[in-house]
Enzyme design. Structure first.
Site, PDB file in Angstrom:
ATOM      1  N   THR A  99      -7.640  -8.697   4.966  1.00 17.78           N
ATOM      2  CA  THR A  99      -7.393  -9.243   6.550  1.00 17.78           C
ATOM      3  C   THR A  99      -8.847  -8.583   7.306  1.00 17.78           C
ATOM      4  O   THR A  99      -9.485  -8.041   7.904  1.00 17.78           O
ATOM      5  CB  THR A  99      -6.107  -9.045   7.660  1.00 17.78           C
ATOM      6  OG1 THR A  99      -6.601  -7.630   7.820  1.00 17.78           O
ATOM      7  CG2 THR A  99      -4.455  -9.027   6.501  1.00 17.78           C
ATOM      8  N   GLY A 102       1.330  -1.013  -0.407  1.00 15.36           N
ATOM      9  CA  GLY A 102       0.066   0.112  -0.222  1.00 15.36           C
ATOM     10  C   GLY A 102       1.086   1.154   0.131  1.00 15.36           C
ATOM     11  O   GLY A 102       1.633   1.556   1.057  1.00 15.36           O
ATOM     12  N   CYS A 123      -7.770  -1.280   5.247  1.00 15.71           N
ATOM     13  CA  CYS A 123      -6.502  -2.268   5.581  1.00 15.71           C
ATOM     14  C   CYS A 123      -7.571  -1.879   7.534  1.00 15.71           C
ATOM     15  O   CYS A 123      -7.582  -0.678   8.315  1.00 15.71           O
ATOM     16  CB  CYS A 123      -5.537  -1.370   5.877  1.00 15.71           C
ATOM     17  SG  CYS A 123      -4.139  -1.999   6.688  1.00 15.71           S
TER      18      CYS A 123
HETATM   19  C1  FMN Z   1       1.954  -8.778   6.296  1.00 19.19           C
HETATM   20  C2  FMN Z   1       0.700  -8.163   5.368  1.00 19.19           C
HETATM   21  C3  FMN Z   1       0.647  -6.999   4.874  1.00 19.19           C
HETATM   22  C4  FMN Z   1      -0.302  -6.698   4.533  1.00 19.19           C
HETATM   23  N1  FMN Z   1      -0.521  -5.821   4.104  1.00 19.19           N
HETATM   24  C5  FMN Z   1      -1.164  -5.114   3.086  1.00 19.19           C
HETATM   25  C6  FMN Z   1      -1.144  -3.933   2.258  1.00 19.19           C
HETATM   26  O1  FMN Z   1      -0.730  -2.985   2.318  1.00 19.19           O
HETATM   27  N2  FMN Z   1      -2.304  -3.312   1.593  1.00 19.19           N
HETATM   28  C7  FMN Z   1      -3.475  -4.494   1.918  1.00 19.19           C
HETATM   29  O2  FMN Z   1      -4.384  -3.891   0.482  1.00 19.19           O
HETATM   30  N3  FMN Z   1      -3.532  -5.211   2.464  1.00 19.19           N
HETATM   31  C8  FMN Z   1      -2.394  -5.828   2.818  1.00 19.19           C
HETATM   32  N4  FMN Z   1      -2.106  -6.835   3.280  1.00 19.19           N
HETATM   33  C9  FMN Z   1      -3.847  -8.072   3.333  1.00 19.19           C
HETATM   34  C10 FMN Z   1      -3.294  -8.732   1.919  1.00 19.19           C
HETATM   35  O3  FMN Z   1      -2.966  -8.183   0.871  1.00 19.19           O
HETATM   36  C11 FMN Z   1      -4.072  -9.795   1.645  1.00 19.19           C
HETATM   37  O4  FMN Z   1      -5.704  -9.676   1.293  1.00 19.19           O
HETATM   38  C12 FMN Z   1      -4.729 -10.904   3.249  1.00 19.19           C
HETATM   39  O5  FMN Z   1      -3.771 -11.191   3.898  1.00 19.19           O
HETATM   40  C13 FMN Z   1      -4.721 -12.092   2.537  1.00 19.19           C
HETATM   41  O6  FMN Z   1      -4.460 -13.042   2.161  1.00 19.19           O
HETATM   42  P1  FMN Z   1      -4.009 -13.923   2.252  1.00 19.19           P
HETATM   43  O7  FMN Z   1      -4.642 -14.860   3.621  1.00 19.19           O
HETATM   44  O8  FMN Z   1      -3.591 -15.105   0.678  1.00 19.19           O
HETATM   45  O9  FMN Z   1      -2.257 -13.487   3.184  1.00 19.19           O
HETATM   46  C14 FMN Z   1      -1.377  -7.479   3.978  1.00 19.19           C
HETATM   47  C15 FMN Z   1      -1.433  -8.284   4.592  1.00 19.19           C
HETATM   48  C16 FMN Z   1       0.229  -9.263   5.250  1.00 19.19           C
HETATM   49  C17 FMN Z   1      -0.194 -10.878   6.258  1.00 19.19           C
END
Ligand code: FMN
Ligand code: FAD
Ligand code: FES
Lengths: 309, 261
Positions: free
Chosen positions: A198, A51, A135
């Protein structure tokens, strides 16, 4: 009857042409360059970066993460270099990878979202904007704009007015029903939807009787949220015709294929990158194998193929 | 950098709940520099479990070794894995210690498992020096024989006085940093409190101290920003470094202890 050996994996997500339906989730793949040593990033369908807001942002105090059964709770807090820093430090290398770059954007005001979108529209090499209205880890911005459909749509419309790039709102999973959000985003001019971010979560250190995360709360990601995400993707696909970029808990091709069957056009691998950086490539190969095994010629045949009787 | 697999050659329990783990990892061993670490996936933990970071203790002849302490579920499971088990290993990661030019006396300061990277460092520094080791009790003081075999002079402090001087390892620093002592350069790895004290002494004495930080990590390669540390550059500007990628070794003057992120 034989089908051609290699089924077509190419998809189009709201104007972003991807060679296959697999990208990486924002925040789990840095700015693309960090993982370039660990997998052939040119094989990805797209690269989605961390982001970005207008100015550099320091993020949250430590600790910023904690491991939980089946997942991870993080409160990184959107640390980033700001638009100018991103364009100067990362975009040149990202462009060289030759795959579409999706930039995840956020702001503390509606105007900031729109300004970030406008600035990114002026430089070559960006394929689309994922608008983070979900977020859980920043007080102003992020989920504050995603909590009700009208506010979220206001952000999407403001971004829409300032950019010709594909606009992909990224929606939160902690809503009573996805349908109204999906429809509001579509009406505000979204080209595709990204879901899910998340889930708001908290972990307590019982010995100290304190929150583990310095931010007190964080966002839950990883394998444990996958079924929640599948339900949201299914509901969104029922509500709108927009292409859906689905994420949440993909560890292997199996979970990605579930998303496609539920109605997604493309998928993103997130937390699993940290555990095994080759996951996105394994998912691409696994989707291809599945199509061959099920004698499908095009991944589009899989999208929304759920049989409900 | 390879995302490789390595087979366990041998695991040996050492004193104080520590284990020595030897891996067959030719490419990794050849590339490894002192102060770098590996990021291990531990089979036996659920497939969603994060990797665990461990400093490289020795590397050479196709082998890589770590010295680890059992402190939680990951290291508990690791300790049960038999020879022949294959592990997914990312590494070598991080910046490593600078290999000093040799015009200053190297002083290594280690606490607990922090001695592991210092042993590796002692094998590569151009000049032998002094090692100061600390621990709560004698069983926590590791690798004395390693350093002696390499020709280094070893001094020990334990909090209960069961080995060496009674007190903290930093108490041993004093006479090595006195005005009359030969010019020194410090290299330290151990708990935060120890590192901070070493840094403060070094700054007061006008010598450099290279400190290996021990932040909790997720990706280990600079992508997630879970492991950050605020640094103050020589010109006074502040920037947020990633311990896994820009570190884990930082010079004492740059570290902003009060406000890591
Ligand atoms: C360490 C971390 C940082 C993240 N940073 C962002 C972010 O900057 N912007 C965003 O839209 N989502 C962010 N997310 C969410 C992920 O893009 C994703 O939507 C979420 O983790 C679900 O997918 P997953 O279960 O495969 O991780 C972040 C997730 C994690 C774990
Ligand atoms: C650069 C670096 C080098 C290290 N070198 C060594 C070494 O040579 N020998 C050794 O015994 N240990 C070393 N550690 C610490 C080691 O990573 C932890 O002890 C280990 O991760 C604990 O895992 P666990 O599952 O047993 O503990 P748990 O407490 O069950 O782990 C839970 C989570 O916290 C993390 N964690 C817990 N303690 C630490 C810690 N002290 N540092 C970082 N993460 C932690 C784990 O990785 C895991 O994600 C090093 C850490 C870093 C950052
Ligand atoms: S652990 Fe991910 S940036 Fe350091």
């Amino acid at each position: 009857m034989t089908t051609s050996a290699s089924p077509s994996l190419a998809v189009n997500v709201g104007g972003i042409a991807m060679q296959n339906p697999v990208t990486v989730a924002s925040g789990t793949f840095g700015y693309g360059v960090e993982y370039a040593d660990w997998l052939d990033v040119r094989r990805l369908g797209a690269i989605t970066v961390k982001g970005i807001r207008l100015e550099a942002w320091p993020g949250n105090p430590l600790p910023r993460h904690v491991e939980v059964p089946g997942g991870l709770v993080n409160a990184i807090g959107l640390q980033g270099p700001g638009v100018a820093g991103f364009i100067a430090q990362y975009l040149p290398r990202l462009r060289e990878f030759g795959v579409p770059v999706i930039v995840n954007i956020w702001g503390t005001t509606v105007e900031e979202y729109a300004e970030v979108a406008a600035r990114l529209s002026d430089v070559p090499g960006i394929a689309g904007l994922e608008v983070n209205v979900s977020c859980p880890n920043v007080k102003a911005g992020g989920s504050a704009f995603g909590a009700d459909p009208a506010t979220m749509a206001g952000v999407v419309a403001a971004v829409r007015r300032r950019t010709p790039l594909p606009v992909i709102p990224k929606l939160a999973p902690n809503v009573p029903a996805m349908g109204p959000f999906a429809r509001a985003a579509a009406e505000a001019g979204a080209d595709a939807l990204s879901l899910v971010n998340t889930l708001p979560a908290m972990v307590i250190d019982i010995e100290r009787r304190r929150p583990v995360l310095a931010n007190r709360v964080g966002g839950l990601s990883g394998a444990c949220i996958h079924p929640v995400a599948v339900k949201h993707v299914y509901d969104a696909a029922q509500a709108v015709k927009l292409p859906i970029l689905a994420m949440g808990g993909i560890q292997e091709a199996r979970e990605a294929i579930e998303f496609l069957i539920a109605g997604a056009t493309a998928v993103a691998v997130g937390t699993a990158n940290f555990i095994d950086p080759s996951t996105p490539l394994r998912v691409i190969d696994g989707i291809r194998d599945y199509l061959v095994r099920h004698q499908m010629r095009d991944v589009a045949q899989l999208t929304g193929s759920l049989a409900v009787s | 950098m390879p995302l490789g697999e390595a087979a366990i050659l041998e695991q040996t329990p050492v004193s104080g709940g520590y284990c020595l783990l030897r891996l067959a990892a030719p490419e990794l061993a050849a590339a490894a520099q002192p102060g770098q670490f590996i990021h291990l996936r531990i089979p036996g933990l659920e497939t969603t479990a994060l990797r665990r970071p461990f400093s490289i203790y020795r590397a050479g002849a196709g082998e890589l070794a770590i010295l680890y302490k059992r402190v939680g579920r990951g290291t508990d499971v690791l300790a049960t894995l038999p020879a022949g088990t294959r592990l997914s290993v990312m590494g070598p990661l991080g910046n490593g210690f600078p290999l000093a030019s040799g015009d200053r006396l190297p002083i290594l300061v280690g606490g607990g498992y922090g001695v592991a990277p210092l042993v590796f460092l002692a094998t590569r520094l151009p000049r032998k020096g002094v090692v100061l080791l600390g621990g709560r009790r004698a069983a926590d003081v590791l690798c004395i024989a390693d350093f002696e075999a390499l020709g280094w002079s070893v001094e020990v402090a334990t909090q209960d006085g069961s080995l060496g001087t009674e007190g903290l390892v930093t108490d041993l620093l004093g006479r090595h940093l006195d005005a009359g002592a030969p010019p020194a350069e410090l290299f330290a790895c151990g708990p935060d409190g120890m590192l901070r004290a070493v840094g403060t002494r070094a700054i007061a004495a006008g010598c450099r101290a290279w400190l290996s930080l021990d932040h909790h990590m997720v990706c280990g390669i600079g992508a997630c920003l879970a492991c950050v540390q605020r640094l103050r550059e020589a010109d006074g500007s502040i920037h947020i470094a990633r311990v896994c990628k820009d570190g884990p070794i930082f010079e004492a003057r740059t570290i902003v202890w009060e406000d890591p992120a």
